[in-house]
Design a protein around this motif. Structure first.
Motif, short mmCIF file in Angstrom:
data_model
loop_
_atom_site.label_atom_id
_atom_site.label_comp_id
_atom_site.label_asym_id
_atom_site.label_seq_id
_atom_site.Cartn_x
_atom_site.Cartn_y
_atom_site.Cartn_z
N GLU A 1 0.84 -1.21 0.00
CA GLU A 1 0.00 0.00 0.00
C GLU A 1 0.88 1.26 0.00
O GLU A 1 0.62 2.22 -0.74
N GLU A 2 1.91 1.26 0.82
CA GLU A 2 2.84 2.40 0.85
C GLU A 2 3.54 2.57 -0.50
O GLU A 2 3.75 3.70 -0.96
N SER A 3 3.90 1.45 -1.11
CA SER A 3 4.56 1.50 -2.41
C SER A 3 3.66 2.14 -3.46
O SER A 3 4.08 3.00 -4.24
N HIS A 4 2.39 1.74 -3.44
CA HIS A 4 1.46 2.30 -4.43
C HIS A 4 1.29 3.80 -4.22
O HIS A 4 1.31 4.58 -5.19
N ALA A 5 1.15 4.22 -2.97
CA ALA A 5 1.00 5.66 -2.68
C ALA A 5 2.22 6.44 -3.16
O ALA A 5 2.10 7.54 -3.71
N SER A 6 3.40 5.87 -2.98
CA SER A 6 4.64 6.52 -3.40
C SER A 6 4.71 6.63 -4.92
O SER A 6 5.14 7.66 -5.47
N MET A 7 4.29 5.58 -5.63
CA MET A 7 4.27 5.64 -7.10
C MET A 7 3.26 6.66 -7.59
O MET A 7 3.47 7.32 -8.61
N ARG A 8 2.16 6.77 -6.87
CA ARG A 8 1.10 7.71 -7.26
C ARG A 8 1.52 9.16 -6.99
O ARG A 8 1.38 10.03 -7.86
N ASP A 9 2.05 9.42 -5.79
CA ASP A 9 2.25 10.80 -5.34
C ASP A 9 3.64 11.34 -5.62
O ASP A 9 3.80 12.50 -5.98
N ASP A 10 4.67 10.50 -5.43
CA ASP A 10 6.05 10.98 -5.61
C ASP A 10 6.61 10.69 -7.00
O ASP A 10 7.25 11.53 -7.60
N PHE A 11 6.36 9.48 -7.51
CA PHE A 11 6.92 9.16 -8.82
C PHE A 11 5.94 9.50 -9.94
O PHE A 11 6.31 9.59 -11.11
N GLU A 12 4.67 9.65 -9.58
CA GLU A 12 3.61 10.08 -10.51
C GLU A 12 3.55 9.21 -11.77
O GLU A 12 3.66 9.70 -12.89
N ILE A 13 3.40 7.89 -11.55
CA ILE A 13 3.33 6.96 -12.69
C ILE A 13 2.05 6.14 -12.70
O ILE A 13 1.90 5.26 -13.53
N THR A 14 1.13 6.42 -11.77
CA THR A 14 -0.15 5.72 -11.84
C THR A 14 -1.13 6.60 -12.63
O THR A 14 -0.84 7.75 -12.94
N VAL A 15 -2.25 6.04 -12.98
CA VAL A 15 -3.32 6.79 -13.65
C VAL A 15 -4.62 6.50 -12.90
O VAL A 15 -4.70 5.52 -12.15
N PRO A 16 -5.65 7.34 -13.07
CA PRO A 16 -6.87 7.17 -12.28
C PRO A 16 -7.48 5.77 -12.33
O PRO A 16 -7.92 5.24 -11.31
N ALA A 17 -7.50 5.15 -13.51
CA ALA A 17 -8.11 3.81 -13.62
C ALA A 17 -7.34 2.78 -12.79
O ALA A 17 -7.94 1.89 -12.17
N ILE A 18 -6.01 2.91 -12.76
CA ILE A 18 -5.17 1.99 -11.95
C ILE A 18 -5.44 2.21 -10.47
O ILE A 18 -5.60 1.25 -9.69
N ASP A 19 -5.51 3.48 -10.05
CA ASP A 19 -5.78 3.77 -8.64
C ASP A 19 -7.15 3.21 -8.24
O ASP A 19 -7.31 2.68 -7.14
N GLU A 20 -8.11 3.32 -9.15
CA GLU A 20 -9.45 2.80 -8.87
C GLU A 20 -9.42 1.27 -8.74
O GLU A 20 -10.02 0.70 -7.81
N LEU A 21 -8.70 0.61 -9.61
CA LEU A 21 -8.62 -0.85 -9.58
C LEU A 21 -7.96 -1.33 -8.29
O LEU A 21 -8.43 -2.27 -7.64
N VAL A 22 -6.88 -0.64 -7.88
CA VAL A 22 -6.22 -0.96 -6.61
C VAL A 22 -7.20 -0.79 -5.45
O VAL A 22 -7.29 -1.63 -4.54
N GLY A 23 -7.98 0.28 -5.50
CA GLY A 23 -8.96 0.55 -4.43
C GLY A 23 -10.02 -0.52 -4.33
O GLY A 23 -10.42 -0.93 -3.22
N ILE A 24 -10.50 -1.01 -5.46
CA ILE A 24 -11.53 -2.06 -5.47
C ILE A 24 -10.99 -3.32 -4.81
O ILE A 24 -11.65 -3.95 -3.96
N VAL A 25 -9.76 -3.71 -5.19
CA VAL A 25 -9.17 -4.93 -4.62
C VAL A 25 -8.91 -4.74 -3.12
O VAL A 25 -9.18 -5.64 -2.31
N LYS A 26 -8.42 -3.56 -2.75
CA LYS A 26 -8.10 -3.29 -1.34
C LYS A 26 -9.35 -3.39 -0.47
O LYS A 26 -9.31 -3.90 0.66
N THR A 27 -10.47 -2.93 -1.00
CA THR A 27 -11.74 -3.00 -0.26
C THR A 27 -12.11 -4.46 0.05
O THR A 27 -12.62 -4.77 1.12
#
Length: 387
Positions: free
Chosen positions: A298-324
């Motif tokens: 989870e921390e890795s994903h947040a870092s890729m999203r916020d610091d490295f900026e390599i995720t996209v909204p659809a990927i973040d959504e898919l991660v969120g669905i699985v995490k739920t």
């Protein structure tokens, strides 16, 4: 049920060349559990080879001709000679991955031989599961069966494949994908030190499934965004006066990071913190602690999203669905180069069905497609198989 790459290569070979192949090799794709964009910074990664692979059926020729048939591309043919310059083609791309490795082996002065070969694979392409590295490593493995290659080890083949992808194909990838494919261990992830090339197998808990979800957000690695991130990391390393970001501690980053351009600081912070997470993940996996592994993913994903900026909204959504669905019972994050591609989850087998159901219900790619879900095992690395 699709015909397996093994069956397909052998059938096409028989039809094209009028005989059975004498050599069959395979090289798996890979998924990275944690450690993204750390490899070209001389850092740490924790991938595993998966049971999707590239297969090459072949036999030697004595006239110096290499003839390649791509069974996955309508039996398209590429043919060239070992004693003439091997040039990069504008297209098709698959041919350049083969040509690059062949050229690299020739340049190293190895005792090459002509080959008839048929290539097929079931590694999903364009999804970030290293179909290209799988192909390159398989080509290296094929020629390594020749007399005079006895000193060539799997790690050498991995580095030849990486060199070919860097210099011939033109993607400045690190060495993780090729090492994973060449040295995979069944039932294990690999803790790879991308500087020393030390590889340590780490057992994956028996109760854990590797679930890969292709978002169907198209992505390309031979592109500007990847190379731009790489240049930013190199800029940060120069600022700190070190060979690579691998050498920057969290303390040094905190003390001198503010001197950097704010965007370059973000990129560096991702790499430095990600290396620490990889070590933590290897410890958690070996202890069978999926809950801790989940926190680190989870921390890795947040870092890729916020610091490295390599995720996209659809990927973040898919991660969120699985995490739920999985809560604290496992982990999920984007995997691969970024800007689309795949999500990886490490979860108890009992939750796989619920993930499939939730993703099928709630996720659609921007083009309207559902995610494609692969439930994988950690597989052995490249090698010969019985023809």
């Amino acid at each position: 049920m699709h015909e397996s790459p093994m069956a397909r290569t052998s059938a096409v070979f028989q039809a094209a060349f009028g005989a059975a192949p004498s050599i069959v090799v395979q090289a798996p794709g890979r998924v990275n559990l944690i450690g993204e964009h750390t490899d070209y910074n001389d850092g740490l990664v924790l991938p595993c080879a998966i049971d999707y692979r590239t297969v090459i059926a072949a036999r030697r020729r004595d006239d110096g001709v290499v003839r390649v048939i791509a069974a996955d591309y309508d039996d398209a043919v590429d043919e060239y000679r070992l004693d003439a310059p091997i040039d990069r083609l504008d297209s098709p791309m698959w041919a350049n991955y083969v040509r690059g490795v062949v050229r690299e082996l020739v340049q190293r002065g190895l005792p090459m031989s002509g080959m008839d070969m048929v290539v097929a694979g079931d590694v999903p392409q364009g999804a970030g599961l290293s179909s290209s590295a799988s192909l390159s490593v398989a080509v290296g493995m094929l020629f390594a069966t020749l007399p005079g290659f006895e000193e060539v080890r799997p790690i050498d083949i991995a580095l030849v494949a990486q060199q070919a992808e860097n210099d011939f194909v033109g993607c400045k990838c690190g060495n993780m994908d090729q090492i994973s494919s060449a040295l995979g261990a069944a039932g294990h992830a690999l803790l790879i030190d991308c500087r020393s090339l030390e590889v340590r197998p780490v057992p994956i808990p028996a109760n854990a499934a590797i679930v890969i979800l292709n978002s169907h957000v198209a992505r390309g690695l031979v592109d500007s965004a990847y190379n731009a991130r790489r240049l930013q990391c190199e800029e940060a390393a120069r600022h700190f006066g070190v060979a690579a970001l691998r050498d920057v501690s969290l303390e040094l980053l905190r003390a001198r990071g503010p001197e950097l351009d704010p965007t370059v600081l973000q990129r560096a912070r991702h790499v430095v913190t990600e290396n620490a997470r990889v070590l933590g993940a290897a410890t958690a996996l070996a202890a069978g602690d999926l809950e801790r592994m989940g926190e680190l993913m989870e921390e890795s994903h947040a870092s890729m999203r916020d610091d490295f900026e390599i995720t996209v909204p659809a990927i973040d959504e898919l991660v969120g669905i699985v995490k739920t669905v999985i809560g604290g019972a496992g982990g999920v994050r984007m995997t691969g180069g970024g800007f689309g591609g795949c999500v990886v989850a490490l979860v108890p087998h009992a939750l796989v069905g619920a993930i499939q159901e939730a993703v099928g219900r709630s996720y659609r790619a921007p083009n309207g497609e559902q995610a494609t879900i692969y439930v994988c095992n950690a597989a052995a690395g490249a090698g010969t198989v019985a023809a």
